[in-house]
Design a protein around this motif. Sequence first.
Motif, short mmCIF file in Angstrom:
data_model
loop_
_atom_site.label_atom_id
_atom_site.label_comp_id
_atom_site.label_asym_id
_atom_site.label_seq_id
_atom_site.Cartn_x
_atom_site.Cartn_y
_atom_site.Cartn_z
N PRO A 50 -56.13 -28.93 26.90
CA PRO A 50 -57.08 -28.13 27.55
C PRO A 50 -56.53 -27.37 28.68
O PRO A 50 -55.56 -27.80 29.26
CB PRO A 50 -57.72 -29.26 28.04
CG PRO A 50 -57.19 -30.38 28.21
CD PRO A 50 -56.21 -30.41 27.40
N ASN A 51 -57.31 -26.19 28.74
CA ASN A 51 -57.00 -25.48 29.84
C ASN A 51 -58.28 -25.49 30.96
O ASN A 51 -59.46 -25.07 30.86
CB ASN A 51 -57.02 -23.97 29.77
CG ASN A 51 -56.58 -23.12 30.95
OD1 ASN A 51 -56.61 -23.73 32.15
ND2 ASN A 51 -56.59 -21.83 30.66
N LEU A 52 -58.32 -26.69 31.91
CA LEU A 52 -59.30 -26.87 32.83
C LEU A 52 -59.36 -26.18 34.18
O LEU A 52 -60.11 -26.35 34.95
CB LEU A 52 -59.38 -28.39 32.95
CG LEU A 52 -59.37 -29.22 31.66
CD1 LEU A 52 -59.60 -30.67 32.12
CD2 LEU A 52 -61.09 -29.01 30.93
N GLY A 120 -61.09 -37.83 19.03
CA GLY A 120 -61.49 -36.59 19.80
C GLY A 120 -62.57 -36.99 20.67
O GLY A 120 -62.57 -36.49 21.93
N THR A 121 -63.57 -37.80 20.41
CA THR A 121 -64.56 -38.09 21.50
C THR A 121 -64.12 -38.76 22.61
O THR A 121 -64.54 -38.85 23.68
CB THR A 121 -65.80 -39.22 20.78
OG1 THR A 121 -65.03 -40.04 20.31
CG2 THR A 121 -66.34 -37.95 19.85
N LEU A 127 -61.69 -36.33 29.74
CA LEU A 127 -61.19 -34.98 30.22
C LEU A 127 -61.85 -35.02 31.88
O LEU A 127 -62.88 -35.15 31.88
CB LEU A 127 -61.63 -33.79 29.64
CG LEU A 127 -60.87 -33.67 28.24
CD1 LEU A 127 -61.49 -32.37 27.65
CD2 LEU A 127 -59.40 -33.35 28.35
N THR A 128 -60.71 -34.58 32.79
CA THR A 128 -61.24 -34.47 34.15
C THR A 128 -60.34 -33.38 34.55
O THR A 128 -59.29 -32.82 34.08
CB THR A 128 -60.98 -35.59 35.07
OG1 THR A 128 -59.59 -35.90 34.94
CG2 THR A 128 -61.59 -36.98 34.50
#
Length: 129
Positions: A50-52, A120-121, A127-128
């Motif tokens: 991810p790109n957060l 996936g869940t 994710l943070t």
Amino acid sequence: FTALPDMAHGLAMGLVLRLEWYTIVGVVLTAVIASALFAAWGLLWNLKLPNLHWTNETAAVKQSFSVLIAMFGSWGITVLPLGVYFLVGAYLPAPLYLYLWLGVFAAAAVGLLVWLKKKGTEIFRGLTD
């Protein structure tokens, strides 16, 4: 968003090329299942990489390595049946080959969707920023 255009284009192609009804059904189903596969494939990579850290919504897409992998991977998945066809196409009728790849794409899509539902869940929950 792509299922209806996939169906319309597959039907139009089948009618223009005067394909048998079962080949038209195979073309339409393969396009729809492939779209589901590509969507699940993209979601998998967006969860894995991810790109957060972005300032606006377009930056998340334009500066994300996961989008690059998903895009080129989808292209590779699209070209794979063509490459294999050059090896075995002379030995199989085209409709049978089409339905074989429909099965492969459907199995891959279901596998990815099951993975997304389970692992996936968990990844999404963790994710943070």
